[in-house]
Design a protein around this motif. Structure first.
Motif, PDB file in Angstrom:
ATOM      1  N   SER A  86      71.215   5.984  39.245  1.00  0.00           N
ATOM      2  CA  SER A  86      70.940   6.810  38.073  1.00  0.00           C
ATOM      3  C   SER A  86      72.225   7.431  37.564  1.00  0.00           C
ATOM      4  CB  SER A  86      69.943   7.924  38.424  1.00  0.00           C
ATOM      5  OG  SER A  86      69.763   8.802  37.327  1.00  0.00           O
ATOM      6  N   ILE A  87      72.391   7.462  36.260  1.00  0.00           N
ATOM      7  CA  ILE A  87      73.454   8.216  35.597  1.00  0.00           C
ATOM      8  C   ILE A  87      72.794   9.011  34.476  1.00  0.00           C
ATOM      9  CG2 ILE A  87      75.527   8.108  34.175  1.00  0.00           C
ATOM     10  CD1 ILE A  87      76.437   5.697  35.661  1.00  0.00           C
ATOM     11  N   PRO A  88      72.959  10.332  34.472  1.00  0.00           N
ATOM     12  CA  PRO A  88      73.664  11.182  35.436  1.00  0.00           C
ATOM     13  C   PRO A  88      72.997  11.177  36.817  1.00  0.00           C
ATOM     14  CG  PRO A  88      73.285  12.342  33.360  1.00  0.00           C
ATOM     15  CD  PRO A  88      72.435  11.110  33.346  1.00  0.00           C
ATOM     16  N   LEU A  89      73.783  11.615  37.798  1.00  0.00           N
ATOM     17  CA  LEU A  89      73.278  11.758  39.161  1.00  0.00           C
ATOM     18  C   LEU A  89      73.639  13.162  39.641  1.00  0.00           C
ATOM     19  CD1 LEU A  89      71.940  10.643  41.672  1.00  0.00           C
ATOM     20  CD2 LEU A  89      74.111   9.562  42.314  1.00  0.00           C
ATOM     21  N   CYS A  90      72.848  14.128  39.187  1.00  0.00           N
ATOM     22  CA  CYS A  90      73.074  15.530  39.546  1.00  0.00           C
ATOM     23  C   CYS A  90      72.001  15.971  40.532  1.00  0.00           C
ATOM     24  CB  CYS A  90      73.042  16.406  38.300  1.00  0.00           C
ATOM     25  SG  CYS A  90      74.370  16.032  37.123  1.00  0.00           S
ATOM     26  N   PHE A  91      72.321  16.958  41.353  1.00  0.00           N
ATOM     27  CA  PHE A  91      71.405  17.343  42.426  1.00  0.00           C
ATOM     28  C   PHE A  91      71.590  18.816  42.788  1.00  0.00           C
ATOM     29  CE2 PHE A  91      75.352  16.304  44.507  1.00  0.00           C
ATOM     30  CZ  PHE A  91      75.442  17.195  45.563  1.00  0.00           C
ATOM     31  N   ASP A  92      70.614  19.336  43.522  1.00  0.00           N
ATOM     32  CA  ASP A  92      70.713  20.663  44.114  1.00  0.00           C
ATOM     33  C   ASP A  92      69.714  20.717  45.274  1.00  0.00           C
ATOM     34  OD1 ASP A  92      71.708  23.177  44.564  1.00  0.00           O
ATOM     35  OD2 ASP A  92      71.025  24.038  42.672  1.00  0.00           O
ATOM     36  N   PHE A  93      69.553  21.910  45.853  1.00  0.00           N
ATOM     37  CA  PHE A  93      68.687  22.078  47.018  1.00  0.00           C
ATOM     38  C   PHE A  93      67.633  23.139  46.743  1.00  0.00           C
ATOM     39  CE2 PHE A  93      72.759  20.578  48.510  1.00  0.00           C
ATOM     40  CZ  PHE A  93      72.430  19.595  49.431  1.00  0.00           C
ATOM     41  N   LEU A  94      66.401  22.861  47.151  1.00  0.00           N
ATOM     42  CA  LEU A  94      65.363  23.876  47.136  1.00  0.00           C
ATOM     43  C   LEU A  94      65.640  24.896  48.239  1.00  0.00           C
ATOM     44  CD1 LEU A  94      62.261  21.532  46.685  1.00  0.00           C
ATOM     45  CD2 LEU A  94      63.287  23.014  44.936  1.00  0.00           C
ATOM     46  N   PRO A  95      65.060  26.088  48.162  1.00  0.00           N
ATOM     47  CA  PRO A  95      65.315  27.104  49.189  1.00  0.00           C
ATOM     48  C   PRO A  95      65.005  26.639  50.613  1.00  0.00           C
ATOM     49  CG  PRO A  95      64.290  28.117  47.282  1.00  0.00           C
ATOM     50  CD  PRO A  95      64.252  26.634  47.046  1.00  0.00           C
ATOM     51  N   ASP A  96      64.060  25.703  50.766  1.00  0.00           N
ATOM     52  CA  ASP A  96      63.721  25.222  52.111  1.00  0.00           C
ATOM     53  C   ASP A  96      64.625  24.092  52.584  1.00  0.00           C
ATOM     54  OD1 ASP A  96      62.867  23.026  50.680  1.00  0.00           O
ATOM     55  OD2 ASP A  96      60.746  23.282  51.114  1.00  0.00           O
ATOM     56  N   GLY A  97      65.653  23.750  51.781  1.00  0.00           N
ATOM     57  CA  GLY A  97      66.628  22.752  52.197  1.00  0.00           C
ATOM     58  C   GLY A  97      66.404  21.362  51.661  1.00  0.00           C
ATOM     59  N   ARG A  98      65.270  21.093  51.020  1.00  0.00           N
ATOM     60  CA  ARG A  98      65.029  19.757  50.491  1.00  0.00           C
ATOM     61  C   ARG A  98      65.906  19.490  49.269  1.00  0.00           C
ATOM     62  NH1 ARG A  98      58.674  19.639  49.734  1.00  0.00           N
ATOM     63  NH2 ARG A  98      59.152  21.793  49.092  1.00  0.00           N
ATOM     64  N   LEU A  99      66.399  18.268  49.194  1.00  0.00           N
ATOM     65  CA  LEU A  99      67.289  17.844  48.117  1.00  0.00           C
ATOM     66  C   LEU A  99      66.460  17.419  46.915  1.00  0.00           C
ATOM     67  CD1 LEU A  99      70.375  17.037  47.531  1.00  0.00           C
ATOM     68  CD2 LEU A  99      69.646  14.723  48.150  1.00  0.00           C
ATOM     69  N   VAL A 100      66.867  17.843  45.713  1.00  0.00           N
ATOM     70  CA  VAL A 100      66.253  17.370  44.473  1.00  0.00           C
ATOM     71  C   VAL A 100      67.347  16.774  43.597  1.00  0.00           C
ATOM     72  CG1 VAL A 100      64.202  18.831  44.409  1.00  0.00           C
ATOM     73  CG2 VAL A 100      66.367  19.751  43.572  1.00  0.00           C
ATOM     74  N   ILE A 101      67.037  15.629  42.975  1.00  0.00           N
ATOM     75  CA  ILE A 101      68.031  14.943  42.156  1.00  0.00           C
ATOM     76  C   ILE A 101      67.425  14.578  40.809  1.00  0.00           C
ATOM     77  CG2 ILE A 101      69.160  14.004  44.204  1.00  0.00           C
ATOM     78  CD1 ILE A 101      67.959  11.299  43.535  1.00  0.00           C
ATOM     79  N   MET A 102      68.280  14.536  39.785  1.00  0.00           N
ATOM     80  CA  MET A 102      67.871  14.053  38.480  1.00  0.00           C
ATOM     81  C   MET A 102      67.906  12.538  38.494  1.00  0.00           C
ATOM     82  SD  MET A 102      66.998  16.605  36.725  1.00  0.00           S
ATOM     83  CE  MET A 102      66.444  15.350  35.558  1.00  0.00           C
ATOM     84  N   SER A 103      66.845  11.929  38.026  1.00  0.00           N
ATOM     85  CA  SER A 103      66.771  10.475  37.923  1.00  0.00           C
ATOM     86  C   SER A 103      66.092  10.134  36.604  1.00  0.00           C
ATOM     87  CB  SER A 103      65.985   9.882  39.101  1.00  0.00           C
ATOM     88  OG  SER A 103      65.907   8.465  38.996  1.00  0.00           O
ATOM     89  N   GLY A 104      66.901   9.943  35.562  1.00  0.00           N
ATOM     90  CA  GLY A 104      66.359   9.684  34.233  1.00  0.00           C
ATOM     91  C   GLY A 104      65.596  10.880  33.717  1.00  0.00           C
ATOM     92  N   ARG A 105      64.284  10.715  33.511  1.00  0.00           N
ATOM     93  CA  ARG A 105      63.442  11.819  33.026  1.00  0.00           C
ATOM     94  C   ARG A 105      62.540  12.360  34.125  1.00  0.00           C
ATOM     95  NH1 ARG A 105      61.128   9.270  27.548  1.00  0.00           N
ATOM     96  NH2 ARG A 105      61.587   7.323  28.619  1.00  0.00           N
ATOM     97  N   ARG A 106      62.925  12.127  35.372  1.00  0.00           N
ATOM     98  CA  ARG A 106      62.183  12.653  36.509  1.00  0.00           C
ATOM     99  C   ARG A 106      63.120  13.405  37.448  1.00  0.00           C
ATOM    100  NH1 ARG A 106      59.111   7.837  39.380  1.00  0.00           N
ATOM    101  NH2 ARG A 106      61.270   7.191  39.625  1.00  0.00           N
ATOM    102  N   ILE A 107      62.551  14.342  38.173  1.00  0.00           N
ATOM    103  CA  ILE A 107      63.248  14.963  39.296  1.00  0.00           C
ATOM    104  C   ILE A 107      62.626  14.390  40.565  1.00  0.00           C
ATOM    105  CG2 ILE A 107      63.826  17.098  40.496  1.00  0.00           C
ATOM    106  CD1 ILE A 107      63.470  18.589  37.871  1.00  0.00           C
ATOM    107  N   LEU A 108      63.449  13.810  41.425  1.00  0.00           N
ATOM    108  CA  LEU A 108      62.982  13.283  42.699  1.00  0.00           C
ATOM    109  C   LEU A 108      63.323  14.266  43.809  1.00  0.00           C
ATOM    110  CD1 LEU A 108      64.017   9.523  42.426  1.00  0.00           C
ATOM    111  CD2 LEU A 108      61.864  10.613  41.751  1.00  0.00           C
ATOM    112  N   ARG A 109      62.502  14.291  44.840  1.00  0.00           N
ATOM    113  CA  ARG A 109      62.682  15.217  45.961  1.00  0.00           C
ATOM    114  C   ARG A 109      62.728  14.429  47.265  1.00  0.00           C
ATOM    115  NH1 ARG A 109      58.175  17.826  45.346  1.00  0.00           N
ATOM    116  NH2 ARG A 109      57.048  16.817  47.046  1.00  0.00           N
TER     117      ARG A 109
END
Length: 274
Positions: A57-80
């Motif tokens: 995916s481009i862009p490939l941006c990400f962050d973390f939920l408070p419980d430590g799970r990774l979330v990433i941007m993938s097109g028009r969806r956020i994957l966890r």
């Protein structure tokens, strides 16, 4: 004799990044995405690196939920990325924009803020201001700000009270108060950057913002107060990024990296290959 700005010693932790984005610090490691390699990488202070995610995916941006799970941007969806290594759809943003989404930042209440430019830059479309949306902890998504002149990097203050966004075409950092329901209010200029073009940003321990001034340098900006005017005089250049030299070094390295010990090849939420 006046003291001069000092720059800490800089040492290289890894080489071969072709297009580094979304820098994050978590659990003693520096995390970064490589948009060209389609990888999210974590590296510790000893230089030991690991490809944690591969995501086409481009862009490939990400962050973390408070419980430590990774979330990433993938097109028009956020994957966890779940703690067991499986993938789930965190949010589908199709109804909010026909374009893909760019940056993502998560606050301490699990509100995920994402932004989109408002026009297809790569297709040469005319400029249209962008928007910011929030996905709250219950999974609901809505737009919370518009009229952003190419929104880019975002950061949330540690007390979860303020969201700061880089307006690349606006040449400024803009701040919003974060409401109890995740909404944004009290829009204001946090720092006027003159001729600067801010891209990625992050906050330091003093709530000053470090931002990439593309393609020239990294700068540090501080506001006089959460609701006060921007303090242009407080901007101090602490580190100059030699972009041309870095590109040459990346080309010379041929993208060579260390061996990685663990990989999470991305799969779609229904379990099929992505």
């Amino acid at each position: 004799m006046p003291l001069k700005d000092s720059v800490p010693e800089v040492r290289t932790l890894m080489t071969g990044l072709m297009f580094g984005e979304s820098p994050r610090w978590r659990d003693g490691r520096f995390w970064v995405s490589d948009w060209v390699a389609h990888e999210i990488i974590a590296v510790d202070l000893e230089g030991k690196s690991e490809v944690v995610v591969r995501e086409p995916s481009i862009p490939l941006c990400f962050d973390f939920l408070p419980d430590g799970r990774l979330v990433i941007m993938s097109g028009r969806r956020i994957l966890r990325l779940e703690l067991d290594g499986s993938w789930a759809i965190h949010a589908d943003l199709t109804g909010l924009s026909e374009l893909g989404w760019n940056e993502i930042v998560v606050d301490g209440r699990a509100n995920a803020y994402v932004n989109t430019a408002g026009f297809d830059l790569m297709a040469g479309a005319d400029f249209v201001p962008g928007t910011i949306a929030v996905v709250t902890a219950d999974g609901s998504a809505r737009q919370v700000a518009d009229g952003i002149a190419f929104p880019n990097g975002m950061a949330v203050t540690p007390d979860n009270s303020t969201l700061i966004v880089a307006e690349s075409y606006g040449r400024k950092l803009t701040a919003f108060d974060i409401e109890a329901d995740g909404g944004l209010s009290n829009r204001r200029v946090w720092a006027d950057l003159g001729d600067g073009v801010p891209d990625g940003i992050c906050l330091d321990a003093e709530n000053a913002v470090w931002y990439a001034d593309v393609p020239r340098q990294a700068l540090r900006a501080r506001s006089r107060g959460r609701r006060g005017p921007a303090d242009d005089q407080s901007r101090s250049r602490l580190l100059r990024l030699h972009a041309r030299r870095q590109r040459q070094e990346n080309a010379a390295s041929g993208g060579d990296r260390m061996a990685w010990s663990r990989r999470h090849d991305r799969r779609t939420a229904d379990g099929s290959g992505g």
